[in-house]
Design a protein around this motif. Sequence first.
Motif, mmCIF file in Angstrom:
data_model
loop_
_atom_site.group_PDB
_atom_site.id
_atom_site.type_symbol
_atom_site.label_atom_id
_atom_site.label_comp_id
_atom_site.label_asym_id
_atom_site.label_seq_id
_atom_site.Cartn_x
_atom_site.Cartn_y
_atom_site.Cartn_z
ATOM 1 N N PRO A 58 10.048 2.071 -55.507
ATOM 2 C CA PRO A 58 10.671 1.843 -54.198
ATOM 3 C C PRO A 58 12.178 1.627 -54.292
ATOM 4 C CG PRO A 58 9.362 -0.056 -54.868
ATOM 5 C CD PRO A 58 9.071 1.033 -55.829
ATOM 6 N N PHE A 59 12.612 0.888 -55.317
ATOM 7 C CA PHE A 59 14.036 0.665 -55.486
ATOM 8 C C PHE A 59 14.788 1.977 -55.644
ATOM 9 C CE2 PHE A 59 13.151 -3.763 -56.398
ATOM 10 C CZ PHE A 59 14.308 -4.385 -55.981
ATOM 11 N N VAL A 60 14.323 2.786 -56.589
ATOM 12 C CA VAL A 60 15.014 4.043 -56.875
ATOM 13 C C VAL A 60 15.018 4.931 -55.640
ATOM 14 C CG1 VAL A 60 14.966 6.156 -58.260
ATOM 15 C CG2 VAL A 60 14.558 3.953 -59.343
ATOM 16 N N ALA A 61 13.839 5.058 -54.997
ATOM 17 C CA ALA A 61 13.742 5.943 -53.843
ATOM 18 C C ALA A 61 14.720 5.524 -52.748
ATOM 19 C CB ALA A 61 12.312 5.940 -53.304
ATOM 20 N N THR A 62 14.688 4.255 -52.413
ATOM 21 C CA THR A 62 15.544 3.781 -51.334
ATOM 22 C C THR A 62 17.016 3.897 -51.689
ATOM 23 O OG1 THR A 62 13.833 2.206 -50.775
ATOM 24 C CG2 THR A 62 16.014 1.811 -49.866
ATOM 25 N N LEU A 63 17.328 3.401 -52.874
ATOM 26 C CA LEU A 63 18.712 3.396 -53.321
ATOM 27 C C LEU A 63 19.276 4.811 -53.347
ATOM 28 C CD1 LEU A 63 20.756 1.352 -54.486
ATOM 29 C CD2 LEU A 63 20.046 2.097 -56.741
ATOM 30 N N VAL A 64 18.502 5.722 -53.920
ATOM 31 C CA VAL A 64 18.996 7.084 -54.085
ATOM 32 C C VAL A 64 19.108 7.790 -52.734
ATOM 33 C CG1 VAL A 64 18.458 9.331 -55.090
ATOM 34 C CG2 VAL A 64 18.238 7.276 -56.464
ATOM 35 N N ASP A 65 18.151 7.575 -51.855
ATOM 36 C CA ASP A 65 18.215 8.238 -50.547
ATOM 37 C C ASP A 65 19.412 7.747 -49.731
ATOM 38 O OD1 ASP A 65 16.066 9.735 -51.143
ATOM 39 O OD2 ASP A 65 14.665 8.773 -49.765
ATOM 40 N N VAL A 66 19.556 6.434 -49.651
ATOM 41 C CA VAL A 66 20.651 5.896 -48.852
ATOM 42 C C VAL A 66 21.998 6.290 -49.469
ATOM 43 C CG1 VAL A 66 21.746 3.793 -48.002
ATOM 44 C CG2 VAL A 66 19.256 4.011 -47.977
ATOM 45 N N THR A 67 22.116 6.102 -50.776
ATOM 46 C CA THR A 67 23.368 6.459 -51.432
ATOM 47 C C THR A 67 23.642 7.951 -51.325
ATOM 48 O OG1 THR A 67 22.749 4.756 -53.001
ATOM 49 C CG2 THR A 67 24.712 6.034 -53.512
ATOM 50 N N GLY A 68 22.558 8.741 -51.407
ATOM 51 C CA GLY A 68 22.714 10.187 -51.290
ATOM 52 C C GLY A 68 23.337 10.566 -49.952
ATOM 53 N N LEU A 69 22.885 9.923 -48.883
ATOM 54 C CA LEU A 69 23.458 10.206 -47.561
ATOM 55 C C LEU A 69 24.942 9.844 -47.526
ATOM 56 C CD1 LEU A 69 20.604 8.941 -45.216
ATOM 57 C CD2 LEU A 69 21.356 11.312 -45.555
ATOM 58 N N VAL A 70 25.255 8.677 -48.084
ATOM 59 C CA VAL A 70 26.658 8.241 -48.071
ATOM 60 C C VAL A 70 27.521 9.227 -48.876
ATOM 61 C CG1 VAL A 70 28.235 6.396 -48.759
ATOM 62 C CG2 VAL A 70 26.012 5.834 -47.743
ATOM 63 N N ILE A 71 27.010 9.632 -50.053
ATOM 64 C CA ILE A 71 27.769 10.593 -50.860
ATOM 65 C C ILE A 71 27.988 11.887 -50.075
ATOM 66 C CG2 ILE A 71 27.656 12.082 -52.918
ATOM 67 C CD1 ILE A 71 26.219 9.798 -54.372
ATOM 68 N N TYR A 72 26.917 12.390 -49.475
ATOM 69 C CA TYR A 72 26.980 13.656 -48.764
ATOM 70 C C TYR A 72 28.012 13.606 -47.644
ATOM 71 C CZ TYR A 72 25.220 17.596 -45.915
ATOM 72 O OH TYR A 72 25.078 18.745 -45.176
ATOM 73 N N PHE A 73 27.898 12.581 -46.789
ATOM 74 C CA PHE A 73 28.816 12.543 -45.654
ATOM 75 C C PHE A 73 30.249 12.201 -46.072
ATOM 76 C CE2 PHE A 73 24.794 12.348 -43.290
ATOM 77 C CZ PHE A 73 25.037 13.344 -42.372
ATOM 78 N N SER A 74 30.404 11.499 -47.180
ATOM 79 C CA SER A 74 31.759 11.230 -47.666
ATOM 80 C C SER A 74 32.412 12.509 -48.178
ATOM 81 C CB SER A 74 31.728 10.190 -48.792
ATOM 82 O OG SER A 74 31.042 9.041 -48.366
ATOM 83 N N VAL A 75 31.643 13.283 -48.955
ATOM 84 C CA VAL A 75 32.174 14.559 -49.427
ATOM 85 C C VAL A 75 32.520 15.440 -48.232
ATOM 86 C CG1 VAL A 75 31.639 16.667 -50.726
ATOM 87 C CG2 VAL A 75 30.954 14.442 -51.631
ATOM 88 N N ALA A 76 31.612 15.450 -47.238
ATOM 89 C CA ALA A 76 31.855 16.269 -46.043
ATOM 90 C C ALA A 76 33.139 15.827 -45.343
ATOM 91 C CB ALA A 76 30.654 16.162 -45.096
ATOM 92 N N SER A 77 33.312 14.505 -45.188
ATOM 93 C CA SER A 77 34.518 14.008 -44.518
ATOM 94 C C SER A 77 35.763 14.480 -45.250
ATOM 95 C CB SER A 77 34.524 12.473 -44.498
ATOM 96 O OG SER A 77 33.446 12.024 -43.716
ATOM 97 N N ALA A 78 35.728 14.382 -46.578
ATOM 98 C CA ALA A 78 36.908 14.753 -47.366
ATOM 99 C C ALA A 78 37.209 16.238 -47.244
ATOM 100 C CB ALA A 78 36.688 14.372 -48.829
ATOM 101 N N LEU A 79 36.161 17.082 -47.302
ATOM 102 C CA LEU A 79 36.392 18.527 -47.343
ATOM 103 C C LEU A 79 36.549 19.155 -45.961
ATOM 104 C CD1 LEU A 79 34.026 19.828 -50.196
ATOM 105 C CD2 LEU A 79 36.481 19.375 -50.276
ATOM 106 N N LEU A 80 35.890 18.573 -44.974
ATOM 107 C CA LEU A 80 35.845 19.231 -43.669
ATOM 108 C C LEU A 80 36.782 18.616 -42.642
ATOM 109 C CD1 LEU A 80 31.957 19.720 -43.413
ATOM 110 C CD2 LEU A 80 33.658 21.324 -44.287
ATOM 111 N N ARG A 81 37.433 17.505 -42.979
ATOM 112 C CA ARG A 81 38.367 16.869 -42.057
ATOM 113 C C ARG A 81 39.411 17.896 -41.605
ATOM 114 N NH1 ARG A 81 36.905 12.965 -39.636
ATOM 115 N NH2 ARG A 81 36.354 11.752 -41.462
#
Lengths: 459, 459
Positions: free
Chosen positions: B432-455
């Motif tokens: 449960p730790f890995v699943a939750t941590l990775v999913d939530v962090t994955g979303l943050v990584i994805y949208f952060s990369v998007a913000s940087a590249l697509l701004r």
Amino acid sequence: MEQPARGAPMPSLQHSRRSPLASSEALALASLGEAWLNLTWAERLAAFRTLSRWDAEELFLGLPADDQIEVLLAQPEEEQRAWMRLLAPDDAADLVQEAPDEQEKQRLLALLDDPGRREVNALLAYAEDDAGGLMNPRYARLRPEMRVDEAIRYLRKQAREHLETIYYVYVLDEQQHLLGVVSFRELFAAPSKQLVREVMRTQVVSVQENQNQESVARVFTQHGLTAIPVLDVENRIKGIVTIDDIVDVVQQEATEDIQKFGGMEALDAPYLKIPFGDMVKKRGGWLAALFLGEMLTATAMAYFEDEIARAVVLALFVPLIISSGGNSGSQASTLVIRAMALGELGMRDLGRVLRRELGAGIAMGLGLGAIGWLRIVVWHQLRPTYGEHYLLVAFTVFGSLVGVVMFGTLAGSLLPLALRRIGFDPASASAPFVATLVDVTGLVIYFSVASALLRGTLL
Amino acid sequence: MEQPARGAPMPSLQHSRRSPLASSEALALASLGEAWLNLTWAERLAAFRTLSRWDAEELFLGLPADDQIEVLLAQPEEEQRAWMRLLAPDDAADLVQEAPDEQEKQRLLALLDDPGRREVNALLAYAEDDAGGLMNPRYARLRPEMRVDEAIRYLRKQAREHLETIYYVYVLDEQQHLLGVVSFRELFAAPSKQLVREVMRTQVVSVQENQNQESVARVFTQHGLTAIPVLDVENRIKGIVTIDDIVDVVQQEATEDIQKFGGMEALDAPYLKIPFGDMVKKRGGWLAALFLGEMLTATAMAYFEDEIARAVVLALFVPLIISSGGNSGSQASTLVIRAMALGELGMRDLGRVLRRELGAGIAMGLGLGAIGWLRIVVWHQLRPTYGEHYLLVAFTVFGSLVGVVMFGTLAGSLLPLALRRIGFDPASASAPFVATLVDVTGLVIYFSVASALLRGTLL
């Protein structure tokens, strides 16, 4: 199990009252045995050199084959022969199989004496995970016409050779056909003048030389035996497998299954020992396969792009919903695959599995759905986030969760059975199938429920 | 391992040439043994009744405790005593523990003779998964001052009792302190007039009575032993554990770990036997815990709701990206947890694990990123789906995948180590730790990369 190799007790701290030397040696060997896994190879070899010859041999014989070869190759070349000849044929064959190349393999084989080399070569001809690859060709044997007292005397002579065990004695005719088995203890308790033929049991559980090790392990656990003879197609005995080797088999098979559950190829080597490139290949291959499957989620999402554009709120719950499907699917497939590996479950149980999983899926789906519904409603009361139709959104999430969890448990439990039916290994094939299937289907379920409930309001 | 129970060979098809009766019996018993798992209880009991007494006993003794009790309870009450007394004390204790209630437990205990009941009661005092719960109190024992020929005569007498094994003989002083061990074979090969004291080995590997079974199993595999004495804190021998029981322990521990990997509580019962309600509770509990963790993804998504509204195309890749993080995380945590369970890996290896997983994460992330990039670019060439900035979207997916996979492997491999460090069971806490941590962090990584590249373009 009862040659100096496997059967010899290893020292520990207590009970070495006889001499201070024995006591300090015991201490050194015991602590090295325990510390072994925590040491680097340089430290291990340095400590190994400080042991007395006896202790060093004890330690060497207790090590797994991949450690034995490291120790062996670290010895001066003129001493390697003595170390090599310590090993029972099956252990020698395992060690030779760890050799880095063909040339080294031949060099190690050349260290054995002629009969030993013949035995090891015969064993090397078997696949490592067949009964033949596990067996030891040195077992105690008797003729059926011997008298019990003659048999005991004869065994006493055999006991000096490196037999795997003298505790089960196999009774053979002249063509090596297995006629029966007698435990040493039964022989010991029988009247001296009786014939072996009259004491032996004629009903013997055996395995075939090319039977795979997983099925051999099952024969051991099913029948509670400690040694089983290995026969060829004509029922001639080729050797015996003992239960101490089965413990390793069971560990190894469990490790393979666990790694397959984890969504990768079985590494077939300890984590820290497998070369980096090999590991990345085995993990990356599966990861890429899973990724290709998961690409279908992007396709499915694109199909619902208009719905998402009109109701962005729907996108928020996508990860929550598909992960619930994935989790319930992975629970169900783990349970079913393990039960199949243990022989508890087969195709015959399809109906019962279906009923159990349908029930469990509905119960757990209703539970998760209720939590999800509450989460949205309560959250929205505290801080309006989900717009005026939040109640419809909550019901969409509720309905989707029931559907997704139910589908996840059903797919997770039935796919392994279906895969075995069409001849695939359920453990290695299920993870990607279940993950992809459940994620894509989960999206379809979610957006279908949304379309049905939100048509005319949000959509 | 060598009382009629565990040691007795079970019949198979071949080698029953002595009498046609033996042959047909062998056939019946062998086929029932194999078919057992495929039969319903009604069929099993019906078939069981057709066996000769000897064959029925053989089959009964080879069954696991949970099957033994079903067979036992199906026998007429006046016959149950004889069945119960067939069992060795450790097996009887296992069977009694399977009794449906306390009253039945007492009734079964009352079927034993007085010394047997005392032994079984002593064993029942141990936790089932301690060394004490595995051991058999009937072992062969000698005094150090005996002569070898006296010892052999004395053992011959002991062999008639139901000893677990006569092949290892323990040498005790008057207070039951363990002084040494001698294998029957060594005794057999020694000169008659020597004293046991002079033949025995004083360095004995032993386990403590409250040592847990997983660690006992590791002692067996590390030292390649077939029997180990169990001592109390004052080094008095309480019994012996034999390797045949260790096979069951290893299977059982692997099953528990596999079920925990699958994201649920260990069921502690075969899939088809555990009551439906218990199973749903054990699975549903974890599923709900995972669900509560995953709710954070909805929170994270809400945080990026504006970005999604402006560039719906970003939502399409959310499942793909978080599932890649989850898969790489579950690979890494599976590997590390299994290696820890086998004792191959510990806190000391933290540095090496970190380096390996960082490398593997980067390599596999670049691989998946490249596939993802190609998928978007090629797909868009074939059928324009992703708008004019598709190339930027492709690079966003590429960069996110590298970050998410790297984070997944690192989190998956380091969390189990961290959990053990703070005293949690890595197997049950990681999923449960890995699943939750990775999913939530994955979303943050994805949208952060998007913000940087697509701004400035899409965002």
